[in-house]
Scaffold this motif. Structure first.
Motif, PDB file in Angstrom:
ATOM      1  N   PRO A 153     -12.219  -3.514   8.156  1.00 20.05           N
ATOM      2  CA  PRO A 153     -10.936  -2.816   8.026  1.00 20.05           C
ATOM      3  C   PRO A 153      -9.739  -3.692   8.413  1.00 20.05           C
ATOM      4  O   PRO A 153      -8.686  -3.647   7.767  1.00 20.05           O
ATOM      5  N   TYR A 154      -9.908  -4.485   9.462  1.00 17.67           N
ATOM      6  CA  TYR A 154      -8.828  -5.367   9.922  1.00 17.67           C
ATOM      7  C   TYR A 154      -8.476  -6.397   8.853  1.00 17.67           C
ATOM      8  O   TYR A 154      -7.299  -6.596   8.526  1.00 17.67           O
ATOM      9  N   GLY A 155      -9.492  -7.034   8.283  1.00 16.29           N
ATOM     10  CA  GLY A 155      -9.242  -8.058   7.280  1.00 16.29           C
ATOM     11  C   GLY A 155      -8.649  -7.503   5.999  1.00 16.29           C
ATOM     12  O   GLY A 155      -7.720  -8.088   5.419  1.00 16.29           O
ATOM     13  N   VAL A 156      -9.160  -6.371   5.535  1.00 19.38           N
ATOM     14  CA  VAL A 156      -8.642  -5.763   4.297  1.00 19.38           C
ATOM     15  C   VAL A 156      -7.188  -5.328   4.472  1.00 19.38           C
ATOM     16  O   VAL A 156      -6.349  -5.547   3.592  1.00 19.38           O
ATOM     17  N   THR A 157      -6.888  -4.730   5.606  1.00 18.22           N
ATOM     18  CA  THR A 157      -5.510  -4.296   5.865  1.00 18.22           C
ATOM     19  C   THR A 157      -4.569  -5.493   5.942  1.00 18.22           C
ATOM     20  O   THR A 157      -3.433  -5.436   5.454  1.00 18.22           O
ATOM     21  N   ALA A 158      -5.029  -6.593   6.541  1.00 18.65           N
ATOM     22  CA  ALA A 158      -4.198  -7.803   6.621  1.00 18.65           C
ATOM     23  C   ALA A 158      -3.828  -8.301   5.228  1.00 18.65           C
ATOM     24  O   ALA A 158      -2.703  -8.751   4.998  1.00 18.65           O
ATOM     25  N   ALA A 159      -4.766  -8.220   4.291  1.00 24.41           N
ATOM     26  CA  ALA A 159      -4.501  -8.677   2.929  1.00 24.41           C
ATOM     27  C   ALA A 159      -3.431  -7.815   2.263  1.00 24.41           C
ATOM     28  O   ALA A 159      -2.448  -8.336   1.695  1.00 24.41           O
ATOM     29  N   PHE A 160      -3.581  -6.497   2.336  1.00 24.50           N
ATOM     30  CA  PHE A 160      -2.656  -5.609   1.635  1.00 24.50           C
ATOM     31  C   PHE A 160      -1.331  -5.437   2.369  1.00 24.50           C
ATOM     32  O   PHE A 160      -0.371  -4.911   1.800  1.00 24.50           O
ATOM     33  N   LEU A 161      -1.265  -5.882   3.617  1.00 24.28           N
ATOM     34  CA  LEU A 161       0.010  -5.871   4.334  1.00 24.28           C
ATOM     35  C   LEU A 161       1.034  -6.751   3.630  1.00 24.28           C
ATOM     36  O   LEU A 161       2.238  -6.478   3.651  1.00 24.28           O
ATOM     37  N   PHE A 162       0.553  -7.814   2.966  1.00 17.24           N
ATOM     38  CA  PHE A 162       1.450  -8.748   2.281  1.00 17.24           C
ATOM     39  C   PHE A 162       1.418  -8.560   0.758  1.00 17.24           C
ATOM     40  O   PHE A 162       1.701  -9.483   0.010  1.00 17.24           O
ATOM     41  N   PHE A 163       1.090  -7.351   0.333  1.00 19.22           N
ATOM     42  CA  PHE A 163       1.186  -6.982  -1.076  1.00 19.22           C
ATOM     43  C   PHE A 163       2.519  -6.288  -1.297  1.00 19.22           C
ATOM     44  O   PHE A 163       2.914  -5.430  -0.504  1.00 19.22           O
ATOM     45  N   ALA A 164       3.243  -6.675  -2.344  1.00 18.95           N
ATOM     46  CA  ALA A 164       4.563  -6.103  -2.627  1.00 18.95           C
ATOM     47  C   ALA A 164       4.493  -5.250  -3.887  1.00 18.95           C
ATOM     48  O   ALA A 164       4.620  -5.762  -5.000  1.00 18.95           O
ATOM     49  N   PRO A 165       4.268  -3.946  -3.758  1.00 19.56           N
ATOM     50  CA  PRO A 165       4.158  -3.089  -4.938  1.00 19.56           C
ATOM     51  C   PRO A 165       5.504  -2.891  -5.625  1.00 19.56           C
ATOM     52  O   PRO A 165       6.555  -2.903  -4.978  1.00 19.56           O
ATOM     53  N   GLU A 166       5.465  -2.697  -6.945  1.00 18.72           N
ATOM     54  CA  GLU A 166       6.679  -2.452  -7.729  1.00 18.72           C
ATOM     55  C   GLU A 166       6.966  -0.960  -7.727  1.00 18.72           C
ATOM     56  O   GLU A 166       6.670  -0.238  -8.687  1.00 18.72           O
ATOM     57  N   ILE A 167       7.539  -0.478  -6.642  1.00 18.94           N
ATOM     58  CA  ILE A 167       7.880   0.937  -6.502  1.00 18.94           C
ATOM     59  C   ILE A 167       9.306   1.038  -5.985  1.00 18.94           C
ATOM     60  O   ILE A 167       9.948   0.035  -5.668  1.00 18.94           O
ATOM     61  N   GLY A 168       9.809   2.257  -5.890  1.00 21.75           N
ATOM     62  CA  GLY A 168      11.181   2.460  -5.439  1.00 21.75           C
ATOM     63  C   GLY A 168      11.387   2.111  -3.984  1.00 21.75           C
ATOM     64  O   GLY A 168      10.432   1.851  -3.236  1.00 21.75           O
ATOM     65  N   GLU A 169      12.636   2.136  -3.555  1.00 28.27           N
ATOM     66  CA  GLU A 169      12.992   1.772  -2.189  1.00 28.27           C
ATOM     67  C   GLU A 169      12.259   2.621  -1.160  1.00 28.27           C
ATOM     68  O   GLU A 169      11.687   2.101  -0.197  1.00 28.27           O
ATOM     69  N   GLY A 170      12.236   3.946  -1.378  1.00 24.26           N
ATOM     70  CA  GLY A 170      11.557   4.823  -0.439  1.00 24.26           C
ATOM     71  C   GLY A 170      10.063   4.553  -0.376  1.00 24.26           C
ATOM     72  O   GLY A 170       9.462   4.573   0.692  1.00 24.26           O
ATOM     73  N   GLY A 171       9.472   4.274  -1.544  1.00 27.20           N
ATOM     74  CA  GLY A 171       8.048   3.958  -1.589  1.00 27.20           C
ATOM     75  C   GLY A 171       7.731   2.673  -0.865  1.00 27.20           C
ATOM     76  O   GLY A 171       6.705   2.564  -0.182  1.00 27.20           O
ATOM     77  N   LYS A 172       8.597   1.682  -0.989  1.00 25.22           N
ATOM     78  CA  LYS A 172       8.391   0.411  -0.304  1.00 25.22           C
ATOM     79  C   LYS A 172       8.437   0.591   1.209  1.00 25.22           C
ATOM     80  O   LYS A 172       7.624   0.011   1.946  1.00 25.22           O
ATOM     81  N   VAL A 173       9.385   1.385   1.667  1.00 26.83           N
ATOM     82  CA  VAL A 173       9.507   1.615   3.112  1.00 26.83           C
ATOM     83  C   VAL A 173       8.260   2.338   3.635  1.00 26.83           C
ATOM     84  O   VAL A 173       7.707   1.979   4.684  1.00 26.83           O
ATOM     85  N   PHE A 174       7.812   3.356   2.896  1.00 22.61           N
ATOM     86  CA  PHE A 174       6.612   4.091   3.314  1.00 22.61           C
ATOM     87  C   PHE A 174       5.391   3.183   3.319  1.00 22.61           C
ATOM     88  O   PHE A 174       4.577   3.231   4.253  1.00 22.61           O
ATOM     89  N   TYR A 175       5.260   2.352   2.292  1.00 25.77           N
ATOM     90  CA  TYR A 175       4.126   1.430   2.204  1.00 25.77           C
ATOM     91  C   TYR A 175       4.146   0.443   3.373  1.00 25.77           C
ATOM     92  O   TYR A 175       3.122   0.219   4.029  1.00 25.77           O
TER      93      TYR A 175
END
Length: 447
Positions: free
Chosen positions: A92-114
């Motif tokens: 879980p730690y390693g997978v979360t570390a990977a997706f922490l630096f993923f930048a999804p193409e979503i709106g401003e509010g979605g980016k903040v929530f992500y």
């Protein structure tokens, strides 16, 4: 409590313990150095919002660490009380570390929530693997000298992680068509590395001091009261918090400083690599220095040198590159020195409490220290975001003269103030019991 002799720890066990430190801390240091920049200049949220995320998460996370440390002290499984958390927390730690630096193409509010959700998750998971790992040296052996050796391996491998995270990230990201894809690749590599090395640590270490020997049934109320009455730990914790803010805000602002003030992002990699190597080399000399002058004097010296260094960075002309390099390499090296002092002082604070009431509460103390480390890092990241925003920094735009001054203040002046504070706090750190002539454990260096 009767003492029990254990054989020396094998080199492969020490290396496995060090591998765990490298795996968990590479993620932690990578996040500390680059997440604020990733949020503002890659994900595209404002500096103030990014700073708020980094700050708020830790206040929510505050409710987790101490109860978790208490739970760790009560754990009893076929793998021991600490190693199971490395086994089940690694993926879980390693997978979360990977997706922490993923930048999804979503709106401003979605980016903040992500951003908020992933940062909160990595904060919890860091506790799950870091608290048990840091406390491993208390159950791998009851020999104080061997524990000191394990602490050296902890610092050595954490230093290697810092040097590597700081030196390879910018060049690797530059190999990709965009920072978006480059940072996601780095996050993925970091996550996989953490998983493999934490598994290696689990497999390669053994717990020799059993939970029955460590007062596993200490009531939570008594544990909390014991911590609050441990004056050396209170002052050490205050100092450690200021140190984490000082070093953390310098780390968070460093990439901005080299990109915009100095005008060469690649120098950040050079400084990180050279400073990390210098810090590691110095680490081998530190035990001898501490034995000669004592941990407290060494800690104070580290603080004063750090203070002077940050003030020098502030006044140094950024166009004189050799001077900039020397001062910033020194800052990176001093990070290892300061952290050695902070982590090296913790066993004395624990031993002070142990000689008072005989209660073994290593998990609780390491949980609190781990929490302080996380709080300091997040305050640093949040404060960096707020200061940059106050000086008019806007993501995707070249900073104005005022913005450049804000970066310099963030990278040098605020760290200098915090360095002064962590030095002052350590003046009040005392671990010698006036009623006893010797420490409870042979080999402990008292302040």
């Amino acid at each position: 409590m009767a003492s029990k002799a254990y054989s020396s720890i094998l080199l492969r066990e020490k290396l496995a313990f060090g591998a765990g430190a490298f795996g968990k801390d590479f993620v932690y240091i990578f996040v500390s150095m680059y997440l604020l920049y990733f949020y503002t200049d890659v994900l595209g949220i404002s500096a103030a919002t990014a700073g708020s995320i980094l700050l708020i998460v830790r206040f929510i996370d505050a409710a987790f660490d101490l109860p978790f440390g208490f739970m760790v002290d009560k754990t009893n499984s076929k793998w021991g009380k600490l190693r199971p958390y490395l086994l089940f927390g690694a993926v879980p730690y390693g997978v979360t570390a990977a997706f922490l630096f993923f930048a999804p193409e979503i709106g401003e509010g979605g980016k903040v929530f992500y951003a908020f959700s992933l940062y909160f998750l990595i904060s919890i998971l860091y506790s799950v693997v870091s608290i048990p790992h840091a406390a491993l040296n208390t159950v791998m052996t009851d020999n104080p000298e061997e524990r000191a050796h394990l602490t050296k391996y902890l610092m050595l491998f954490s230093g290697l992680a810092a040097a590597l995270a700081g030196s390879i990230t910018v060049p690797v990201v530059a190999m990709f068509p965009s920072e978006r894809s480059g940072y996601f690749f780095m996050g993925a590599v970091t996550g996989v590395m953490a998983i493999l090395l934490l598994f290696l640590c689990f497999k390669g270490t053994k717990e020799q001091v059993t939970t029955s020997e460590l007062n596993e049934n200490i009531p939570f109320k008594l544990a909390w009261k014991t911590v609050l009455t441990n004056k050396p730990f209170i002052f050490l914790s205050a100092s450690f918090l200021m140190m984490q803010i000082s070093l953390g805000i310098r780390g968070a602002a460093g990439i901005y400083y080299f990109i915009y003030n100095v005008g060469n992002a690649n120098l950040f990699s050079v400084v990180s690599a050279a400073g990390g190597i210098a810090g590691l080399a110095i680490t081998f000399l530190l035990p001898a220095i501490v034995r000669r002058i004592g941990m407290k004097k060494f800690y104070i010296a580290a603080g004063l040198l750090t203070l002077f260094n940050f003030l020098s960075i502030y006044v140094a002309p950024v166009h004189i590159i050799p001077l900039v390099l020397v001062l910033n390499i020194a800052a990176s090296a001093l990070t290892s020195v300061a952290l050695f002092a902070a982590w090296g002082s913790l066993p004395d604070a624990i031993a002070y409490q142990l000689q008072k009431n005989g209660l073994h509460m290593e998990g609780v103390y390491y949980a609190l220290y781990n929490f302080i480390q996380k709080v300091g890092s997040s305050i640093a990241g949040g404060l960096a975001g707020f200061v940059l925003a106050a000086f008019g920094y806007k993501s995707g735009m070249t900073p104005t003269a005022r913005g450049l001054e804000g970066i310099l203040v963030t990278a040098a002046i605020i760290p200098a103030v915090c360095a002064l504070l962590f030095t002052i706090f350590i003046f009040f750190y005392r671990t010698k019991d006036k009623n006893k002539k010797e420490s409870v454990e042979k080999g402990v260096i008292n302040g």
